[in-house]
Motif scaffolding. Structure first.
Motif, PDB file in Angstrom:
ATOM      1  N   ARG A 144      33.441  29.806  34.379  1.00 49.31           N
ATOM      2  CA  ARG A 144      34.673  29.108  33.982  1.00 49.31           C
ATOM      3  C   ARG A 144      34.394  28.108  32.864  1.00 49.31           C
ATOM      4  NH1 ARG A 144      36.074  27.392  38.730  1.00 49.31           N
ATOM      5  NH2 ARG A 144      37.202  29.296  39.295  1.00 49.31           N
ATOM      6  N   SER A 196      32.159  28.440  30.588  1.00 44.11           N
ATOM      7  CA  SER A 196      31.990  29.230  29.359  1.00 44.11           C
ATOM      8  C   SER A 196      33.339  29.623  28.781  1.00 44.11           C
ATOM      9  CB  SER A 196      31.145  30.477  29.644  1.00 44.11           C
ATOM     10  OG  SER A 196      31.841  31.413  30.451  1.00 44.11           O
ATOM     11  N   VAL A 197      34.292  29.949  29.652  1.00 42.75           N
ATOM     12  CA  VAL A 197      35.640  30.272  29.195  1.00 42.75           C
ATOM     13  C   VAL A 197      36.282  29.056  28.537  1.00 42.75           C
ATOM     14  CG1 VAL A 197      37.974  30.820  30.003  1.00 42.75           C
ATOM     15  CG2 VAL A 197      36.022  32.130  30.853  1.00 42.75           C
ATOM     16  N   ALA A 201      34.453  28.288  25.127  1.00 42.66           N
ATOM     17  CA  ALA A 201      34.810  29.292  24.123  1.00 42.66           C
ATOM     18  C   ALA A 201      36.259  29.135  23.682  1.00 42.66           C
ATOM     19  CB  ALA A 201      34.575  30.690  24.695  1.00 42.66           C
ATOM     20  N   GLY A 202      37.149  28.878  24.633  1.00 41.49           N
ATOM     21  CA  GLY A 202      38.554  28.721  24.292  1.00 41.49           C
ATOM     22  C   GLY A 202      38.813  27.512  23.413  1.00 41.49           C
ATOM     23  N   PHE A 224      43.615  25.151  28.363  1.00 45.71           N
ATOM     24  CA  PHE A 224      42.209  24.936  28.684  1.00 45.71           C
ATOM     25  C   PHE A 224      41.979  23.592  29.367  1.00 45.71           C
ATOM     26  CE2 PHE A 224      42.390  27.904  25.135  1.00 45.71           C
ATOM     27  CZ  PHE A 224      41.678  28.964  25.667  1.00 45.71           C
ATOM     28  N   ASP A 237      42.484  31.277  37.682  1.00 46.87           N
ATOM     29  CA  ASP A 237      41.878  31.667  36.402  1.00 46.87           C
ATOM     30  C   ASP A 237      42.657  32.824  35.775  1.00 46.87           C
ATOM     31  OD1 ASP A 237      39.899  29.773  36.716  1.00 46.87           O
ATOM     32  OD2 ASP A 237      38.452  31.177  37.561  1.00 46.87           O
ATOM     33  N   ILE A 252      44.688  32.672  32.216  1.00 51.24           N
ATOM     34  CA  ILE A 252      44.291  33.563  31.119  1.00 51.24           C
ATOM     35  C   ILE A 252      45.451  34.479  30.736  1.00 51.24           C
ATOM     36  CG2 ILE A 252      42.742  35.446  30.462  1.00 51.24           C
ATOM     37  CD1 ILE A 252      40.605  34.156  32.248  1.00 51.24           C
ATOM     38  N   PHE A 274      42.218  36.648  23.064  1.00 50.23           N
ATOM     39  CA  PHE A 274      41.696  35.916  24.216  1.00 50.23           C
ATOM     40  C   PHE A 274      41.601  36.793  25.463  1.00 50.23           C
ATOM     41  CE2 PHE A 274      42.894  32.327  21.571  1.00 50.23           C
ATOM     42  CZ  PHE A 274      41.870  31.429  21.815  1.00 50.23           C
ATOM     43  N   LEU A 299      38.489  36.710  27.688  1.00 50.53           N
ATOM     44  CA  LEU A 299      38.238  35.715  28.729  1.00 50.53           C
ATOM     45  C   LEU A 299      38.303  36.327  30.127  1.00 50.53           C
ATOM     46  CD1 LEU A 299      40.248  32.655  27.344  1.00 50.53           C
ATOM     47  CD2 LEU A 299      37.849  33.241  26.983  1.00 50.53           C
ATOM     48  N   TYR A 300      38.940  37.484  30.252  1.00 53.80           N
ATOM     49  CA  TYR A 300      38.939  38.170  31.545  1.00 53.80           C
ATOM     50  C   TYR A 300      37.522  38.603  31.935  1.00 53.80           C
ATOM     51  CZ  TYR A 300      44.059  38.725  31.578  1.00 53.80           C
ATOM     52  OH  TYR A 300      45.421  38.514  31.596  1.00 53.80           O
ATOM     53  N   VAL A 340      35.154  35.976  33.957  1.00 49.53           N
ATOM     54  CA  VAL A 340      35.650  35.597  35.277  1.00 49.53           C
ATOM     55  C   VAL A 340      35.598  36.778  36.247  1.00 49.53           C
ATOM     56  CG1 VAL A 340      37.075  33.728  34.371  1.00 49.53           C
ATOM     57  CG2 VAL A 340      38.062  36.000  34.606  1.00 49.53           C
TER      58      VAL A 340
END
Length: 214
Positions: free
Chosen positions: A29, A31-32, A35-36, A57, A89, A93, A110, A113-114, A117
């Protein structure tokens, strides 16, 4: 007595999977989130765009601060709460895919992002739960693309792109859970107890080798 010990050990193994697996989900999470936020700062050209996109985010960050704080303080969450947080999550997303200004549905990059997770969830939970979660992620993304009107049902190029992305999401779940089951089976053999949740039963040859080596 042996059966009672085996059941108890399997239950303990499930608890340990959730306890140690929370770290994987927490860092996935993070990392998401990182990155976001980097992508938001990189692509935003106006203050309006920034204020419309950052809250997605920030919501993830607030939830993960709470969950990570609980884990660090030695009071990690149980299996149900971890699963609910993982569902949140997916909701956030999917909301990004649908509501992102200027780029909706299939055109929203994006969707990647799946991947972290779903993969992290698959490293923690058993096959049945992981399969349910992976299917939910696939349905959520497909629904987001259809809701945004970016995937016409004409078997054209957009449909092919969507199917390929859904296959990758499914692969993330399968590979993560496959590795999870291998590790569970290895630990079960090392402890001398077969865990039903591992999904990989010990064969007679493995049992014989284990008995010979002990």
């Amino acid at each position: 007595m042996a059966n009672v010990r085996e059941i108890r050990t399997a239950a303990q193994a499930d608890q340990e999977d959730v306890f140690f697996g929370q770290t994987v989900i927490l860092w996935a999470r993070w990392s998401v989130i990182v990155a976001g936020i980097v992508l938001v700062l990189w692509t935003s050209t106006t203050i309006s765009h920034l204020t419309q996109t950052v809250p997605f985010f920030l919501a993830l960050m607030a939830m993960n601060f709470f969950l990570h704080g609980r884990y660090v303080m030695g009071s990690p969450l149980n299996r149900a709460v971890v699963a609910v947080a993982s569902l949140i999550d997916l909701v956030l997303i999917t909301a990004i895919v649908v509501l992102w200004p200027g780029s909706h549905g299939l055109n929203n990059q994006f969707f990647v992002l799946y991947f972290p997770v779903v993969f992290a969830f698959a490293l923690v939970f058993t096959r049945r739960i992981e399969a349910t979660y992976t299917v939910m992620a696939m349905v959520a993304y497909a629904g987001a693309c259809f809701l945004a009107g970016t995937v016409p049902l004409d078997l054209g190029n957009e449909d092919k792109v969507l199917v390929m992305r859904l296959i990758v999401i499914a692969a993330m779940g399968f590979l993560g859970n496959y590795y999870f089951r291998i590790q569970r089976d290895r630990l079960s053999r090392a402890s001398g107890v077969v865990s039903p949740a591992a999904g990989l039963a010990r064969t007679p040859i493995q049992a014989t080798l284990h008995g010979t080596g002990s």
